[in-house]
Design an enzyme around this catalytic site. Structure first.
Site, PDB file in Angstrom:
ATOM      1  CG  ASP A  63      -5.288   6.113 -16.403  1.00  0.00           C
ATOM      2  OD1 ASP A  63      -6.353   5.596 -15.986  1.00  0.00           O
ATOM      3  OD2 ASP A  63      -4.199   5.997 -15.821  1.00  0.00           O
ATOM      4  CG  HIS A 119     -15.728   5.100 -15.854  1.00  0.00           C
ATOM      5  ND1 HIS A 119     -14.393   5.153 -16.185  1.00  0.00           N
ATOM      6  CD2 HIS A 119     -15.808   4.253 -14.798  1.00  0.00           C
ATOM      7  CE1 HIS A 119     -13.697   4.357 -15.383  1.00  0.00           C
ATOM      8  NE2 HIS A 119     -14.542   3.798 -14.531  1.00  0.00           N
ATOM      9  CG  LEU A 132     -10.799   9.827 -37.345  1.00  0.00           C
ATOM     10  CD1 LEU A 132      -9.325  10.216 -37.361  1.00  0.00           C
ATOM     11  CD2 LEU A 132     -11.503  10.545 -36.187  1.00  0.00           C
TER      12      LEU A 132
HETATM   13  C1  IPE Z   1      -5.183   1.651 -18.875  1.00  0.00           C
HETATM   14  O1  IPE Z   1      -5.499   2.292 -17.694  1.00  0.00           O
HETATM   15  C2  IPE Z   1      -6.422   1.164 -19.553  1.00  0.00           C
HETATM   16  C3  IPE Z   1      -7.335   2.184 -20.054  1.00  0.00           C
HETATM   17  C4  IPE Z   1      -7.209   3.485 -19.950  1.00  0.00           C
HETATM   18  C5  IPE Z   1      -8.460   1.699 -20.748  1.00  0.00           C
HETATM   19  P1  IPE Z   1      -5.458   1.545 -16.282  1.00  0.00           P
HETATM   20  O2  IPE Z   1      -5.932   2.533 -15.281  1.00  0.00           O
HETATM   21  O3  IPE Z   1      -6.162   0.256 -16.360  1.00  0.00           O
HETATM   22  O4  IPE Z   1      -3.897   1.269 -16.110  1.00  0.00           O
HETATM   23  P2  IPE Z   1      -3.038   0.996 -14.795  1.00  0.00           P
HETATM   24  O5  IPE Z   1      -3.753  -0.042 -14.000  1.00  0.00           O
HETATM   25  O6  IPE Z   1      -2.937   2.283 -14.054  1.00  0.00           O
HETATM   26  O7  IPE Z   1      -1.696   0.565 -15.296  1.00  0.00           O
HETATM   27  C1  IPE Z   2      -9.504   5.025 -17.330  1.00  0.00           C
HETATM   28  O1  IPE Z   2      -9.708   5.648 -16.105  1.00  0.00           O
HETATM   29  C2  IPE Z   2     -10.725   4.313 -17.844  1.00  0.00           C
HETATM   30  C3  IPE Z   2     -10.668   2.854 -17.712  1.00  0.00           C
HETATM   31  C4  IPE Z   2      -9.632   2.163 -17.341  1.00  0.00           C
HETATM   32  C5  IPE Z   2     -11.860   2.123 -18.093  1.00  0.00           C
HETATM   33  P1  IPE Z   2      -9.521   4.877 -14.741  1.00  0.00           P
HETATM   34  O2  IPE Z   2     -10.819   4.256 -14.348  1.00  0.00           O
HETATM   35  O3  IPE Z   2      -8.361   3.959 -14.791  1.00  0.00           O
HETATM   36  O4  IPE Z   2      -9.214   6.093 -13.759  1.00  0.00           O
HETATM   37  P2  IPE Z   2      -8.144   6.128 -12.596  1.00  0.00           P
HETATM   38  O5  IPE Z   2      -6.805   5.815 -13.214  1.00  0.00           O
HETATM   39  O6  IPE Z   2      -8.549   5.115 -11.588  1.00  0.00           O
HETATM   40  O7  IPE Z   2      -8.217   7.530 -12.103  1.00  0.00           O
HETATM   41 MG    MG Z   3      -6.398   4.237 -14.445  1.00  0.00          MG
END
Ligand code: IPE
Ligand code: IPE
Ligand code: MG
Length: 249
Positions: free
Chosen positions: A17, A34, A128
């Site tokens: 995240d 991303h 793995l």
């Molecule tokens: C969880 O992150 C999903 C992934 C990292 C793929 P999110 O960014 O979607 O989670 P919330 O919305 O902060 O809980």
């Molecule tokens: C995690 O990073 C990746 C996905 C959920 C696909 P985020 O896109 O949630 O990044 P933040 O949390 O908004 O910084």
């Molecule tokens: Mg996120």
């Protein structure tokens, strides 16, 4: 007594995240974050290969992430497609078995076909076990397992009284792997966000404020060091865990 060898987790599960915030801090579109996150995926796989970790499960896209703006979902789909085209051969060469968990039907046919092909190509690898959770939700996983049991009951193959935890667990994702030992979430949020709800029952949890694209080997080493120092009790007492031969009461 010599010090016990450092314990390495057999199975590591990661919520990657913080990509969006990483980009926003640089005043760039979230898709740039991303892309930067994809580099950290490779680093994490390398790190686990180096440590002899048996299984790595990465949360790439949640059931709920489909609700993001079309532009961001589109960018992520492009990134998945590119990664499937570019990385799978190399993973195969390195002995990595690649699998996907989640609602595959929601992806385009092209992406679904690439996922199938990656699984077939790498099916014999054992170095793995890499699982990518994409269009995955812990609640979806539990509901799917429950539906599968219900179908067996309806067909007369299963007595509801026989349903126990092991039987439900056997129909959940990752059932053929040991449950995750170590859970890592980057990006500073202290929540599970519908990741592996069932499988994380006794997993050691580790959180860091580091955003996913900034993760390096030192970050992961901190998580592993912390894990090595944890006492896992699984509901027992500390004394029982210290003397597992049953010499304590
Ligand atoms: C969880 O992150 C999903 C992934 C990292 C793929 P999110 O960014 O979607 O989670 P919330 O919305 O902060 O809980
Ligand atoms: C995690 O990073 C990746 C996905 C959920 C696909 P985020 O896109 O949630 O990044 P933040 O949390 O908004 O910084
Ligand atoms: Mg996120």
């Amino acid at each position: 007594m010599p010090p016990a060898p450092a314990r390495v987790p057999r199975h590591v599960a990661v919520i990657m995240d913080g990509n969006g915030r990483w980009a926003e801090r640089r005043r760039r579109p979230r898709a740039v974050g991303h892309r930067a996150g994809a580099r950290a995926v490779n680093l994490c796989i390398d790190f686990c290969l180096g440590k002899g970790v048996e299984a790595l499960t990465l949360f790439a896209f949640s059931s709920e992430n489909w609700g993001r703006p079309d532009e961001e979902v589109g960018a992520l789909m492009k990134l998945f497609m590119n990664a499937l085209e570019r990385e799978v051969e190399e993973l195969h060469r390195r002995g990595v078995r690649v699998r996907f968990i989640g609602e595959r039907e929601r992806f385009s046919e092209a992406i679904g076909a690439r996922m199938d092909a990656a699984e077939v190509l790498t099916a014999g690898n054992t170095r793995l076990h890499l699982t990518i959770a994409a269009s995955y939700g812990g609640r979806w996983d539990i509901a799917r397992a429950a539906r599968s049991l219900a179908e067996d009951v309806r067909a007369g193959r299963l007595d509801p009284a026989a349903i126990d935890e092991a039987m439900l667990g056997a129909r959940m994702a990752l059932a053929d792997l040991p449950p995750p030992d170590l859970f890592i979430r980057t990006g500073g949020e202290l929540r599970i966000s519908n990741f592996l709800l069932w499988q994380l029952a006794y997993t050691e949890l580790w959180f860091t404020d580091t955003l996913w694209p900034d993760v390096d080997a030192a970050t992961l080493q901190r998580a592993f060091d912390d894990y090595a120092g944890r006492e896992r009790r699984f509901g027992l007492t500390g004394a029982q865990v210290a003397a597992p031969s049953g010499t304590t009461e």
